[in-house]
Motif scaffolding. Structure first.
Motif, short mmCIF file in Angstrom:
data_model
loop_
_atom_site.label_atom_id
_atom_site.label_comp_id
_atom_site.label_asym_id
_atom_site.label_seq_id
_atom_site.Cartn_x
_atom_site.Cartn_y
_atom_site.Cartn_z
N UNK A 276 0.81 -1.22 0.00
CA UNK A 276 0.00 0.00 0.00
C UNK A 276 0.85 1.27 0.00
N UNK A 277 2.15 1.13 -0.16
CA UNK A 277 3.04 2.29 -0.15
C UNK A 277 2.76 3.19 -1.34
N UNK A 278 2.93 4.49 -1.12
CA UNK A 278 2.79 5.50 -2.16
C UNK A 278 4.19 6.02 -2.45
N UNK A 279 4.68 5.76 -3.65
CA UNK A 279 6.02 6.20 -4.04
C UNK A 279 5.85 7.26 -5.12
N UNK A 280 6.42 8.42 -4.87
CA UNK A 280 6.27 9.53 -5.81
C UNK A 280 7.63 10.04 -6.24
N UNK A 281 7.60 10.93 -7.23
CA UNK A 281 8.80 11.59 -7.70
C UNK A 281 8.39 12.83 -8.47
N UNK A 282 9.32 13.69 -8.69
CA UNK A 282 9.11 14.86 -9.55
C UNK A 282 9.92 14.60 -10.82
N UNK A 283 9.23 14.60 -11.94
CA UNK A 283 9.88 14.34 -13.22
C UNK A 283 10.18 15.66 -13.92
N UNK B 254 5.18 22.54 -4.28
CA UNK B 254 6.47 22.65 -3.61
C UNK B 254 6.64 24.06 -3.06
N UNK B 255 7.50 24.16 -2.09
CA UNK B 255 7.92 25.46 -1.56
C UNK B 255 9.39 25.36 -1.25
N UNK B 256 10.16 26.28 -1.77
CA UNK B 256 11.58 26.33 -1.46
C UNK B 256 11.77 27.31 -0.31
N UNK B 257 12.48 26.88 0.69
CA UNK B 257 12.79 27.73 1.83
C UNK B 257 14.18 28.29 1.61
N UNK B 258 14.26 29.58 1.44
CA UNK B 258 15.55 30.23 1.18
C UNK B 258 15.98 30.96 2.43
N UNK B 259 17.03 30.47 3.03
CA UNK B 259 17.53 31.08 4.25
C UNK B 259 18.74 31.93 3.98
N UNK B 260 19.62 31.95 4.92
CA UNK B 260 20.85 32.71 4.86
C UNK B 260 21.74 32.16 3.74
N UNK B 261 22.07 32.97 2.73
CA UNK B 261 22.90 32.48 1.62
C UNK B 261 24.27 31.97 2.08
N UNK B 262 24.75 32.44 3.22
CA UNK B 262 26.05 32.00 3.72
C UNK B 262 26.04 30.52 4.10
#
Length: 148
Positions: free
Chosen positions: A107-114, A138-146
């Motif tokens: 019953x596992x759900x296996x996903x990917x982004x193509x 999706x959401x990208x979390x952009x933190x401290x560039x350092x």
């Protein structure tokens, strides 16, 4: 290790890539860069991974992440550009799918982004687009560039 043939001169290992190889392979293959901090946190949480080496150097990889029972995702499919077109990506993906077939509950759900044309490869292994029933988000979390 992979059930499908691989070109001579390449070695496959069922192992998690080391941080340096992971970050380099993502960068050279066109995937988004990951900070050292992110890689240090992520890699130990790998469920299963494959690393391909040529002359002892890591030139390809793929990973499965998730909870191991209900939800998993195939990520980090990467092959150095000069080694692409030799069936290595297909062999990496096949090895990951073989492991999933042997390991996860039915019953596992296996996903990917193509990304791009990769969807054609993934479809050969039974992966289907989920739209319109589901939409990937999706959401990208952009933190401290350092920290990158």
């Amino acid at each position: 290790m992979p059930s499908r043939s691989i070109p001579a001169g390449y070695d496959f290992a069922e192992e998690t890539p080391v941080i340096e190889d992971y970050r380099r392979l993502r960068a050279v293959s066109g995937l988004s860069p990951k900070s050292l901090e992110a890689a240090r946190i992520a890699l130990p949480n790998t469920l299963h991974a494959v690393v391909v080496r040529h002359e002892g150097r890591a030139i390809g990889m793929g990973r499965v992440v998730g909870d191991g029972g209900c939800h998993m995702q195939i990520v980090d499919m990467a092959v150095e550009p000069e080694h692409q077109g030799k069936g290595l990506g297909k062999a990496i993906f096949a090895a990951l799918v073989d492991w999933l077939n042997r390991t996860v509950p039915d019953t596992a759900y296996v996903s990917l982004i193509a990304d791009g044309d990769a969807k054609h490869l993934y479809a050969k292994f039974g992966f289907e687009e989920v739209m319109p029933a589901s939409i990937g988000m999706a959401r990208f979390f952009r933190g401290d560039p350092a920290k990158r």
